[in-house]
Design an enzyme around this catalytic site. Structure first.
Site, PDB file in Angstrom:
ATOM      1  N   ARG A 222       8.932   5.224   7.666  1.00 33.72           N
ATOM      2  CA  ARG A 222       7.722   5.787   8.249  1.00 33.72           C
ATOM      3  C   ARG A 222       6.780   6.230   7.131  1.00 33.72           C
ATOM      4  O   ARG A 222       7.185   6.493   5.998  1.00 33.72           O
ATOM      5  CB  ARG A 222       8.042   6.955   9.178  1.00 33.72           C
ATOM      6  CG  ARG A 222       8.502   8.212   8.522  1.00 33.72           C
ATOM      7  CD  ARG A 222       9.072   9.221   9.517  1.00 33.72           C
ATOM      8  NE  ARG A 222       8.215   9.444  10.657  1.00 33.72           N
ATOM      9  CZ  ARG A 222       8.457   8.950  11.884  1.00 33.72           C
ATOM     10  NH1 ARG A 222       9.520   8.218  12.124  1.00 33.72           N
ATOM     11  NH2 ARG A 222       7.635   9.211  12.881  1.00 33.72           N
ATOM     12  N   GLY A 243       8.899   0.161   2.097  1.00 28.68           N
ATOM     13  CA  GLY A 243       8.614   1.557   1.799  1.00 28.68           C
ATOM     14  C   GLY A 243       7.502   2.134   2.659  1.00 28.68           C
ATOM     15  O   GLY A 243       6.811   1.436   3.418  1.00 28.68           O
ATOM     16  N   HIS A 244       7.299   3.454   2.516  1.00 25.22           N
ATOM     17  CA  HIS A 244       6.315   4.154   3.344  1.00 25.22           C
ATOM     18  C   HIS A 244       4.889   3.679   3.056  1.00 25.22           C
ATOM     19  O   HIS A 244       4.530   3.387   1.924  1.00 25.22           O
ATOM     20  CB  HIS A 244       6.423   5.668   3.147  1.00 25.22           C
ATOM     21  CG  HIS A 244       6.259   6.131   1.734  1.00 25.22           C
ATOM     22  ND1 HIS A 244       5.046   6.435   1.189  1.00 25.22           N
ATOM     23  CD2 HIS A 244       7.170   6.324   0.749  1.00 25.22           C
ATOM     24  CE1 HIS A 244       5.209   6.821  -0.062  1.00 25.22           C
ATOM     25  NE2 HIS A 244       6.489   6.750  -0.364  1.00 25.22           N
ATOM     26  N   ASN A 245       4.104   3.576   4.106  1.00 27.57           N
ATOM     27  CA  ASN A 245       2.688   3.200   4.066  1.00 27.57           C
ATOM     28  C   ASN A 245       2.444   1.762   3.602  1.00 27.57           C
ATOM     29  O   ASN A 245       1.319   1.385   3.297  1.00 27.57           O
ATOM     30  CB  ASN A 245       1.882   4.159   3.189  1.00 27.57           C
ATOM     31  CG  ASN A 245       1.787   5.546   3.785  1.00 27.57           C
ATOM     32  OD1 ASN A 245       2.624   6.412   3.492  1.00 27.57           O
ATOM     33  ND2 ASN A 245       0.796   5.772   4.639  1.00 27.57           N
ATOM     34  N   SER A 263       3.090   2.025  -0.198  1.00 27.68           N
ATOM     35  CA  SER A 263       1.636   1.862  -0.194  1.00 27.68           C
ATOM     36  C   SER A 263       1.153   0.499  -0.687  1.00 27.68           C
ATOM     37  O   SER A 263      -0.045   0.322  -0.919  1.00 27.68           O
ATOM     38  CB  SER A 263       0.959   2.981  -1.019  1.00 27.68           C
ATOM     39  OG  SER A 263       1.246   4.240  -0.461  1.00 27.68           O
TER      40      SER A 263
END
Length: 347
Positions: A222, A243-245, A263
């Protein structure tokens, strides 16, 4: 269940070359073909098996030129794309074998505030949290978890043991295989003055759009804030870490054991090979191809670029460099010999 050659040809928009009334009831590799089975030939490297196979039906490309006759027991179905058409046969065969499940099995838990559509299946020991919204014809197999405030679109399949955390948004016609985890915390920690790490709360969610398939034991974290997004039609293999984003673009394919750090934005129609590592906060342009075991540490802004190596760079340059690397012992020997000759001349 048996299928006639004529029925299969109609399904594939192909033409029969041989006995249109011959029947098949199983699948086989062309090199392991047996009577009453159907196979296909798409790779020219396997053409030698065509002439001796015992398969009753073989799907081949329209432009295939036979080097010699096939067996009398073998019927060919000629199509535009044998590989794609065999995939259609596999899908039809799978649908014929699949037992459609509906209803709520005992020992499952469904919160009173959850809303389920028509023809939903919830297997034993599955957990459906508060305010979950599940569309029509969704299948949630045993031991799966759907967290609070999550939505799941029509016709999505959640196989056994899948975990979908709270507040995630799942589209329609998706498939998640066993062990998938969607919406676990992103990897966020800040060093502090106590020489320890402070956990950064991960307050975002995961959005998975329509027609996405995710393989076994893949994890999609998330977002810290906002959303991690897997866009429409993307296909993720087993054992991948997102990974996140991160944003994965439409119809991008990612092969197993790849890791994508936080990201990073990946464009549409990309092909990412197995065991690729991609650093965080990068941009990968549309149509980029990354060869297996590559390490990407910089943004790739040229659409359609093909890269390889660790660190990855243009594949053509990589192959030329690799040729030089393999010749390095020979080059060193020649260099040593030249040094000897220079020393002799100096004397």
């Amino acid at each position: 269940m048996e299928f006639l050659a004529s029925q299969i040809a109609e399904l594939l928009n192909g033409t029969v070359e041989g006995d249109s009334e011959i029947t098949v009831n199983k699948l086989s590799k062309i090199e392991e073909g047996e009577l009453n089975s159907i196979s296909f030939l798409a790779n020219p490297a396997y053409q030698e098996f065509l002439y001796d196979t015992d398969a009753s039906i073989v799907i081949v490309n329209n432009d295939l030129e036979l080097e010699r006759p096939v067996k009398d027991t073998c019927t060919l179905i000629r199509v535009e794309n044998a590989y794609e058409c065999f995939a259609k046969v596999l899908e039809a065969y799978s649908q014929a074998k699949t037992v459609v499940k509906n209803g709520i099995e005992p020992n499952s838990y469904i919160a009173k505030t959850a809303v389920l559509g028509d023809d939903v299946y919830v297997g034993a020991f599955a957990y459906i949290g508060e305010n979950v919204k599940i569309g029509n014809n969704v299948k949630i197999y045993p031991n799966s978890f759907v967290g609070d405030n999550t939505t799941i679109g029509d016709n999505t399949i959640v196989n056994a043991g899948v975990k979908i955390y709270h507040e995630c948004e799942i589209g329609s016609n998706c498939t998640f295989h066993s062990g998938v985890v969607i919406g676990g915390d992103g990897f966020g920690f800040a060093p502090n003055k106590e020489n320890d790490y402070t956990k950064i709360p991960q307050l975002g969610n995961v959005i998975i759009e329509d027609h996405v398939e995710i393989g076994a034991n893949t994890c999609v974290d998330r977002a810290t804030m906002g959303s991690t997004i897997i866009k429409k039609g993307a296909k993720l293999d087993n054992l991948i870490q997102i990974g996140h984003n991160v944003v994965v673009g439409d119809n991008t394919v990612i092969v197993s054991q790849t890791g994508i750090a936080g990201s990073t934005k990946i464009g549409k129609n990309c092909l990412i090979g197995g065991q690729v590592g991609i650093v965080g906060h990068l941009t990968i342009a549309d149509g980029v191809k990354i060869a297996a075991q590559s390490g990407v540490g910089y943004s790739i802004t040229e659409e359609g670029k093909v890269v390889q190596g660790s660190p990855a760079y243009a594949m053509g340059e990589y192959k030329r460099s690799y040729v030089g690397f393999r010749k390095l012992p020979e080059i060193l020997e020649r260099l040593a010999e030249l040094e000897k000759q220079i020393k002799v001349k100096d004397i």
